[in-house]
Design an enzyme around this catalytic site. Structure first.
Site, PDB file in Angstrom:
ATOM      1  N   LYS A  53       0.848  -1.206   0.000  1.00 45.93           N
ATOM      2  CA  LYS A  53       0.000   0.000   0.000  1.00 45.93           C
ATOM      3  C   LYS A  53       0.876   1.247   0.000  1.00 45.93           C
ATOM      4  O   LYS A  53       1.718   1.440   0.865  1.00 45.93           O
ATOM      5  CB  LYS A  53      -0.918   0.019   1.217  1.00 45.93           C
ATOM      6  CG  LYS A  53      -1.849   1.238   1.259  1.00 45.93           C
ATOM      7  CD  LYS A  53      -2.801   1.181   2.442  1.00 45.93           C
ATOM      8  CE  LYS A  53      -2.166   1.711   3.707  1.00 45.93           C
ATOM      9  NZ  LYS A  53      -1.969   3.195   3.679  1.00 45.93           N
ATOM     10  N   ASP A  87      -3.310   4.270  -2.303  1.00 46.78           N
ATOM     11  CA  ASP A  87      -4.304   4.665  -1.296  1.00 46.78           C
ATOM     12  C   ASP A  87      -4.393   6.197  -1.204  1.00 46.78           C
ATOM     13  O   ASP A  87      -3.842   6.805  -0.298  1.00 46.78           O
ATOM     14  CB  ASP A  87      -3.891   4.047   0.047  1.00 46.78           C
ATOM     15  CG  ASP A  87      -4.821   4.419   1.196  1.00 46.78           C
ATOM     16  OD1 ASP A  87      -5.990   4.734   0.931  1.00 46.78           O
ATOM     17  OD2 ASP A  87      -4.357   4.395   2.359  1.00 46.78           O
ATOM     18  N   LYS A  97      -7.585   7.857  -1.769  1.00 45.18           N
ATOM     19  CA  LYS A  97      -8.947   8.215  -1.322  1.00 45.18           C
ATOM     20  C   LYS A  97      -9.504   9.442  -2.055  1.00 45.18           C
ATOM     21  O   LYS A  97      -9.823  10.463  -1.453  1.00 45.18           O
ATOM     22  CB  LYS A  97      -8.990   8.458   0.192  1.00 45.18           C
ATOM     23  CG  LYS A  97      -8.470   7.305   1.034  1.00 45.18           C
ATOM     24  CD  LYS A  97      -8.534   7.644   2.515  1.00 45.18           C
ATOM     25  CE  LYS A  97      -8.004   6.535   3.385  1.00 45.18           C
ATOM     26  NZ  LYS A  97      -6.518   6.414   3.327  1.00 45.18           N
ATOM     27  N   LEU A  98      -9.651   9.323  -3.363  1.00 43.95           N
ATOM     28  CA  LEU A  98     -10.140  10.454  -4.161  1.00 43.95           C
ATOM     29  C   LEU A  98     -11.494  10.950  -3.674  1.00 43.95           C
ATOM     30  O   LEU A  98     -12.401  10.159  -3.393  1.00 43.95           O
ATOM     31  CB  LEU A  98     -10.261  10.052  -5.635  1.00 43.95           C
ATOM     32  CG  LEU A  98      -9.019   9.502  -6.345  1.00 43.95           C
ATOM     33  CD1 LEU A  98      -9.332   9.261  -7.813  1.00 43.95           C
ATOM     34  CD2 LEU A  98      -7.830  10.429  -6.191  1.00 43.95           C
ATOM     35  N   TYR A  99     -11.618  12.262  -3.586  1.00 44.85           N
ATOM     36  CA  TYR A  99     -12.885  12.876  -3.152  1.00 44.85           C
ATOM     37  C   TYR A  99     -12.962  14.257  -3.790  1.00 44.85           C
ATOM     38  O   TYR A  99     -12.260  15.176  -3.389  1.00 44.85           O
ATOM     39  CB  TYR A  99     -12.916  12.976  -1.630  1.00 44.85           C
ATOM     40  CG  TYR A  99     -14.263  13.326  -1.019  1.00 44.85           C
ATOM     41  CD1 TYR A  99     -15.212  14.069  -1.714  1.00 44.85           C
ATOM     42  CD2 TYR A  99     -14.594  12.917   0.262  1.00 44.85           C
ATOM     43  CE1 TYR A  99     -16.441  14.387  -1.149  1.00 44.85           C
ATOM     44  CE2 TYR A  99     -15.817  13.223   0.841  1.00 44.85           C
ATOM     45  CZ  TYR A  99     -16.732  13.971   0.125  1.00 44.85           C
ATOM     46  OH  TYR A  99     -17.943  14.289   0.690  1.00 44.85           O
ATOM     47  N   ASP A 100     -13.828  14.410  -4.799  1.00 52.98           N
ATOM     48  CA  ASP A 100     -13.970  15.685  -5.496  1.00 52.98           C
ATOM     49  C   ASP A 100     -15.264  15.632  -6.299  1.00 52.98           C
ATOM     50  O   ASP A 100     -16.071  14.705  -6.115  1.00 52.98           O
ATOM     51  CB  ASP A 100     -12.752  15.917  -6.408  1.00 52.98           C
ATOM     52  CG  ASP A 100     -12.390  17.391  -6.537  1.00 52.98           C
ATOM     53  OD1 ASP A 100     -13.297  18.185  -6.879  1.00 52.98           O
ATOM     54  OD2 ASP A 100     -11.226  17.753  -6.291  1.00 52.98           O
ATOM     55  N   ILE A 101     -15.449  16.584  -7.188  1.00 51.56           N
ATOM     56  CA  ILE A 101     -16.632  16.531  -8.039  1.00 51.56           C
ATOM     57  C   ILE A 101     -16.466  15.355  -9.013  1.00 51.56           C
ATOM     58  O   ILE A 101     -15.334  14.940  -9.302  1.00 51.56           O
ATOM     59  CB  ILE A 101     -16.860  17.860  -8.786  1.00 51.56           C
ATOM     60  CG1 ILE A 101     -15.683  18.174  -9.722  1.00 51.56           C
ATOM     61  CG2 ILE A 101     -17.077  19.008  -7.784  1.00 51.56           C
ATOM     62  CD1 ILE A 101     -15.926  19.383 -10.607  1.00 51.56           C
ATOM     63  N   PRO A 102     -17.578  14.794  -9.501  1.00 52.24           N
ATOM     64  CA  PRO A 102     -17.491  13.564 -10.302  1.00 52.24           C
ATOM     65  C   PRO A 102     -16.509  13.604 -11.455  1.00 52.24           C
ATOM     66  O   PRO A 102     -15.708  12.683 -11.630  1.00 52.24           O
ATOM     67  CB  PRO A 102     -18.937  13.376 -10.793  1.00 52.24           C
ATOM     68  CG  PRO A 102     -19.770  13.990  -9.716  1.00 52.24           C
ATOM     69  CD  PRO A 102     -18.982  15.170  -9.237  1.00 52.24           C
ATOM     70  N   ASN A 103     -16.521  14.658 -12.274  1.00 52.06           N
ATOM     71  CA  ASN A 103     -15.657  14.702 -13.444  1.00 52.06           C
ATOM     72  C   ASN A 103     -14.176  14.735 -13.056  1.00 52.06           C
ATOM     73  O   ASN A 103     -13.336  14.082 -13.685  1.00 52.06           O
ATOM     74  CB  ASN A 103     -15.993  15.914 -14.315  1.00 52.06           C
ATOM     75  CG  ASN A 103     -15.232  15.894 -15.628  1.00 52.06           C
ATOM     76  OD1 ASN A 103     -15.406  14.994 -16.447  1.00 52.06           O
ATOM     77  ND2 ASN A 103     -14.365  16.873 -15.822  1.00 52.06           N
ATOM     78  N   THR A 120     -11.157   4.177   9.704  1.00 48.23           N
ATOM     79  CA  THR A 120     -11.058   3.434  10.967  1.00 48.23           C
ATOM     80  C   THR A 120     -10.535   4.301  12.112  1.00 48.23           C
ATOM     81  O   THR A 120     -10.506   3.861  13.259  1.00 48.23           O
ATOM     82  CB  THR A 120     -10.159   2.186  10.814  1.00 48.23           C
ATOM     83  OG1 THR A 120      -8.918   2.573  10.222  1.00 48.23           O
ATOM     84  CG2 THR A 120     -10.829   1.141   9.951  1.00 48.23           C
ATOM     85  N   ARG A 180      -4.296  -5.379  13.791  1.00 48.11           N
ATOM     86  CA  ARG A 180      -3.183  -5.667  14.696  1.00 48.11           C
ATOM     87  C   ARG A 180      -3.157  -7.184  14.819  1.00 48.11           C
ATOM     88  O   ARG A 180      -3.937  -7.761  15.601  1.00 48.11           O
ATOM     89  CB  ARG A 180      -3.402  -4.976  16.052  1.00 48.11           C
ATOM     90  CG  ARG A 180      -3.445  -3.457  15.944  1.00 48.11           C
ATOM     91  CD  ARG A 180      -2.109  -2.902  15.455  1.00 48.11           C
ATOM     92  NE  ARG A 180      -2.090  -1.444  15.342  1.00 48.11           N
ATOM     93  CZ  ARG A 180      -2.241  -0.787  14.207  1.00 48.11           C
ATOM     94  NH1 ARG A 180      -2.467  -1.450  13.080  1.00 48.11           N
ATOM     95  NH2 ARG A 180      -2.162   0.532  14.175  1.00 48.11           N
ATOM     96  N   GLN A 207      -5.632   4.250  15.396  1.00 53.97           N
ATOM     97  CA  GLN A 207      -6.800   3.538  14.869  1.00 53.97           C
ATOM     98  C   GLN A 207      -7.741   3.201  16.022  1.00 53.97           C
ATOM     99  O   GLN A 207      -7.295   2.712  17.061  1.00 53.97           O
ATOM    100  CB  GLN A 207      -6.364   2.239  14.176  1.00 53.97           C
ATOM    101  CG  GLN A 207      -5.354   2.432  13.054  1.00 53.97           C
ATOM    102  CD  GLN A 207      -5.989   2.838  11.742  1.00 53.97           C
ATOM    103  OE1 GLN A 207      -7.104   3.318  11.713  1.00 53.97           O
ATOM    104  NE2 GLN A 207      -5.263   2.666  10.659  1.00 53.97           N
ATOM    105  N   ARG A 250       2.381  -0.797  11.091  1.00 54.00           N
ATOM    106  CA  ARG A 250       3.342  -0.729  12.204  1.00 54.00           C
ATOM    107  C   ARG A 250       3.817  -2.091  12.721  1.00 54.00           C
ATOM    108  O   ARG A 250       5.006  -2.270  12.971  1.00 54.00           O
ATOM    109  CB  ARG A 250       2.753   0.091  13.363  1.00 54.00           C
ATOM    110  CG  ARG A 250       2.603   1.568  13.070  1.00 54.00           C
ATOM    111  CD  ARG A 250       2.056   2.282  14.305  1.00 54.00           C
ATOM    112  NE  ARG A 250       1.700   3.662  14.046  1.00 54.00           N
ATOM    113  CZ  ARG A 250       0.495   4.067  13.687  1.00 54.00           C
ATOM    114  NH1 ARG A 250      -0.483   3.201  13.535  1.00 54.00           N
ATOM    115  NH2 ARG A 250       0.257   5.346  13.477  1.00 54.00           N
TER     116      ARG A 250
END
Length: 227
Positions: free
Chosen positions: A30, A59, A61-67, A118, A178, A187, A208
């Site tokens: 990752k 990793d 974590k895309l977060y925006d407007i759809p296009n 998490t 863990r 976490q 870890r």
């Protein structure tokens, strides 16, 4: 169940050293925000050169407007990663648009949707989303499933319920593992391997407990044996 090792060390050199130590194992690696922002696409290529059979999980974590999310997903698909993730809370339209953009590709990476981080405890999650984690995670997962995604990122404790709500083949990847009861640190909803098995998790993410071990390869060997 497969193991995904989080490359969260402070430098590219340390992460590559860890990858070298684990090159004989069939594992996912990752690459998160820190490593990717610092080391970029060339780092992904270097990991593949250590062992072309490594499966890479980007990793971000895309977060925006759809296009914008679809544009980013298309660029990620050119990097030869095997999996990446987006936020389910960006909405069903955004998730659909990402998958539609990737559909024409001859080979595309797996796409997972993040349900609830998490690091959230139950109180903090409800403060932000206005609902309990379990119900909202199932709702997000169902929307991701309907949008054509391959699975979700969730805690161990939502995995079985999400599969029941969607499909047994809908992937669940769970951070906060863990393996043998080590401390949870930042976490909140952590679990061990036995619980992950019981909850039908497909991929566990371990950071870890591996990279802080005196012998990471030996730790990975024990984890893989326990899987």
């Amino acid at each position: 169940m497969k193991l995904c090792v989080a490359l969260d060390l402070p430098s590219k050199k340390e992460n590559l050293k860890l990858a070298e130590e684990l090159k004989d194992f069939d594992v996912w690696l990752k690459v998160g925000f820190r490593s990717f922002i610092r080391d970029g696409k060339t780092f992904l290529e270097e990991l593949k050169s250590v062992n072309p059979s490594f499966s890479l999980f980007l990793d971000l974590k895309l977060y925006d407007i759809p296009n914008t999310m679809a544009d980013a997903a298309e660029e990620i698909a050119k990097m030869d990663v095997d999996m990446f993730n987006i936020h389910a809370s960006a909405g069903k339209k955004a998730m659909k648009e990402v998958m539609q953009r990737l559909e024409p590709l001859e080979k595309r990476p797996l796409v997972l949707a993040v349900t609830a981080l998490t690091s959230f405890d139950y109180h903090t999650f409800k403060e932000i989303y206005g609902e309990d984690i379990e119900e909202k995670a199932k709702q997000f997962a169902l929307q991701a499933y309907q949008a054509g995604l391959d699975g979700v990122v969730c805690s161990v404790y939502e995995s079985a319920a999400i599969k029941h709500e969607t499909d047994s083949h809908f992937l669940t990847l769970t951070p906060g593992i863990r393996p043998f009861g080590e401390p949870g640190n930042d976490q909140k909803r952590v679990a061990d391997i036995a619980t992950a098995k019981k909850e039908r998790v497909d991929i566990i993410v371990v950071g870890r407990p591996i990279y802080k071990a005196k012998n990471p390869a030996e730790t990975v060997k024990k984890i893989v044996a326990a899987l």
